[in-house]
Design a protein around this motif. Structure first.
Motif, short mmCIF file in Angstrom:
data_model
loop_
_atom_site.label_atom_id
_atom_site.label_comp_id
_atom_site.label_asym_id
_atom_site.label_seq_id
_atom_site.Cartn_x
_atom_site.Cartn_y
_atom_site.Cartn_z
N ARG A 76 0.57 4.52 6.92
CA ARG A 76 0.35 3.31 6.10
C ARG A 76 -1.02 3.33 5.44
NH1 ARG A 76 5.19 1.54 4.69
NH2 ARG A 76 6.46 0.86 6.44
N ILE A 77 -2.02 3.81 6.17
CA ILE A 77 -3.37 3.87 5.62
C ILE A 77 -3.44 4.83 4.43
CG2 ILE A 77 -5.70 4.77 6.12
CD1 ILE A 77 -5.43 3.40 8.89
N SER A 78 -2.78 5.99 4.55
CA SER A 78 -2.76 6.96 3.45
C SER A 78 -2.16 6.34 2.19
CB SER A 78 -1.94 8.20 3.84
OG SER A 78 -2.57 8.93 4.84
N ILE A 79 -1.05 5.63 2.37
CA ILE A 79 -0.38 5.01 1.22
C ILE A 79 -1.26 3.92 0.61
CG2 ILE A 79 1.62 3.62 0.52
CD1 ILE A 79 3.25 5.18 2.63
N ARG A 80 -1.88 3.09 1.46
CA ARG A 80 -2.75 2.01 0.93
C ARG A 80 -3.96 2.59 0.19
NH1 ARG A 80 1.21 0.14 1.52
NH2 ARG A 80 1.91 -1.56 2.90
N LEU A 81 -4.54 3.66 0.70
CA LEU A 81 -5.65 4.28 -0.01
C LEU A 81 -5.19 4.85 -1.35
CD1 LEU A 81 -7.55 6.06 2.92
CD2 LEU A 81 -8.26 4.01 1.66
N GLY A 82 -3.99 5.39 -1.39
CA GLY A 82 -3.44 5.89 -2.66
C GLY A 82 -3.23 4.77 -3.67
N GLN A 83 -3.05 3.56 -3.16
CA GLN A 83 -2.88 2.38 -4.02
C GLN A 83 -4.21 1.66 -4.27
OE1 GLN A 83 -0.06 0.40 -1.48
NE2 GLN A 83 1.72 1.36 -2.45
N ASN A 84 -5.33 2.27 -3.82
CA ASN A 84 -6.67 1.68 -3.98
C ASN A 84 -6.78 0.32 -3.28
OD1 ASN A 84 -7.93 3.75 -5.56
ND2 ASN A 84 -6.71 3.06 -7.31
#
Length: 446
Positions: A76-84
């Motif tokens: 989830r953290i990886s995806i949220r970082l990808g979404q800034n």
């Protein structure tokens, strides 16, 4: 250039190498200290090795609980970082820490309460229960350290700190390797000493991880305000983490079924032989798990950023590398069988049983790299139902029935035959799922 920019723009081959190498090194060292641990325990005798095998279902379950939160939050953290969405990522991190503490504390209490009847259920005999109980008691007392250390090391990789994650694992592993002979032999604590060394190493890892997120050069920081549990965040973590968790639960159930089949058809020595086989197999599978950990933030970030060509390329390169690792393991376990077994124990009966077992049980190793990497893809992009199904396919849907049926026909050989049949079947189905997924990758459902 920031880690987020690297994930978005760096060449995939170079990026995969950068993120995976530290994870692979860390996992190999982790595997090495497991090998050293089993080696020292093996010197205490074949029944001590069997005691470890009897403890594995609970130890596997503890690992599964760590992965439930660690991998779920990391994805989830990886995806949220990808979404800034950095603030959301930090909120997930804070919830993950609290969740790990609560879950592992609960597991410790339940485990200590019911460990003796469980060990007999797992196949213990009067000759082996003492070894298993001594070892498992200490491991359960330190369960919280295992949860935080292992779970949050994965999050370190997901937030863009693969080297720090590697160094953390290295320090923990070296600590365990150094302390093992001290507690086992110098302090004359035997199998209990091996467990104490393991717990101390996990405590060291936990301290380093918490320091990284609180005071270190982390992309994310631990803030007290984020420790308040959020229902939606918990559900989002668990929905992804359920896949590796169920895989570990399945592995635990498989060990129970396998131990009972081994005991019925080959006695305590057969359980010890399977413990050796698993220790050797995990050493060759650890690089693939490390590759998975390095691939996950790349796939997760670029999936969140809708850069699907980069997702496909990362997956393709990871599958090729994973297949190379698993094929190397196959060659070594088939042609260096006896020397590998003798690392752990030189008992002639155990060597004879383990030699035949390993050559049959691990004969489909070459396809395992593809299966593990491909199943991890669905986890990395947040497609929990498919990830869970593929994780359970080999270890529940196929393997458990085989472990029940085949020994009825082939006795002890039936246990060995179950492994390759399950490996091939799971890889075939996973390939079908992945082929269909790649055809529709430009239509993501998050």
């Amino acid at each position: 250039m920031s880690n987020n920019e690297l994930l978005r723009t760096e060449k995939i081959g170079k990026l995969l190498f950068k993120f995976s190498l530290p994870a692979i090194v860390g996992m190999l060292v982790n595997a090495l200290y497991n090998v050293v641990d089993r080696m020292y325990i093996g010197w205490l005798g074949p029944l001590a090795m069997t005691g470890i095998g009897l403890s594995l279902p609970i130890m596997t379950l503890l690992m599964g609980l760590s992965m439930l939160v660690g991998i779920g939050s990391g994805s989830r953290i990886s995806i949220r970082l990808g979404q800034n969405r950095k603030d959301d990522a930090e909120h997930i991190l804070g919830n993950a820490v609290v969740l790990l503490i609560l879950i592992m504390a609960g597991a410790m209490i339940l485990g200590l309460t019911f460990k003796t009847p469980l060990l007999y259920l797992f196949g213990a005999s009067e000759a082996t229960i003492g070894f298993a109980d001594e070892y498992l008691t200490v491991i359960l007392i330190g369960a919280i350290f295992q949860g935080l250390g292992f779970g949050l090391t994965g999050v370190m990789r997901s937030e863009g700190s693969p080297k720090n994650a590697m160094y953390t694992m290295l320090i923990g592993a070296i600590t365990n390797i150094v302390l093992d002979p001290v507690f086992i032999f110098a302090f004359h604590l035997g199998i209990r000493g091996a467990a104490i060394a393991t717990i101390i190493s996990q405590f060291v890892t936990t301290c380093l991880v918490l320091y990284h997120f609180r005071y270190g050069k982390s992309n994310l920081k631990l803030h007290r305000k984020n420790f308040k549990l959020d229902k939606n965040i918990i559900i989002s973590i668990l929905s992804i983490g359920m896949s590796p968790f169920f895989m570990q639960v399945a592995a635990s159930i498989v060990t129970v079924v396998s131990n009972n089949a081994l005991k019925a058809n080959g006695g305590d020595i057969a359980i010890g032989a399977m413990t050796v086989i698993n220790a050797i197999a995990i050493f060759f599978l650890m690089p693939i798990f490390g590759l998975n950990q390095g691939t996950q933030p790349i796939v997760g970030y670029n999936y969140g950023a809708k850069q699907f060509d980069r997702v496909k390329k990362a997956l393709k390169l990871a599958i090729i590398a994973g297949t190379c690792f698993s094929t190397t393991g196959f060659l070594m376990t088939q042609f260096l069988t006896v020397p590998l077994i003798k690392i752990f124990n030189s008992d002639p009966e155990l060597i004879a049983v383990a030699t035949k077992g390993m050559r049959i049980f691990l004969v489909m190793l070459p396809v395992i790299g593809f299966q593990i990497i491909s199943a991890n893809y669905f986890q990395a992009v947040g497609k929990a139902p498919k990830a869970i199904f593929l994780s359970l396919l080999r270890q529940v849907i196929v393997l458990i029935p085989l472990l029940i049926i085949l020994p009825q026909i082939y006795s002890l050989d039936g246990v060995w035959y179950a492994g390759p049949v399950a490996d091939f079947s799971a890889s075939l189905v996973t390939g079908i799922f992945l082929f269909n997924e790649m055809r529709h990758l430009d239509e993501p459902q998050v």
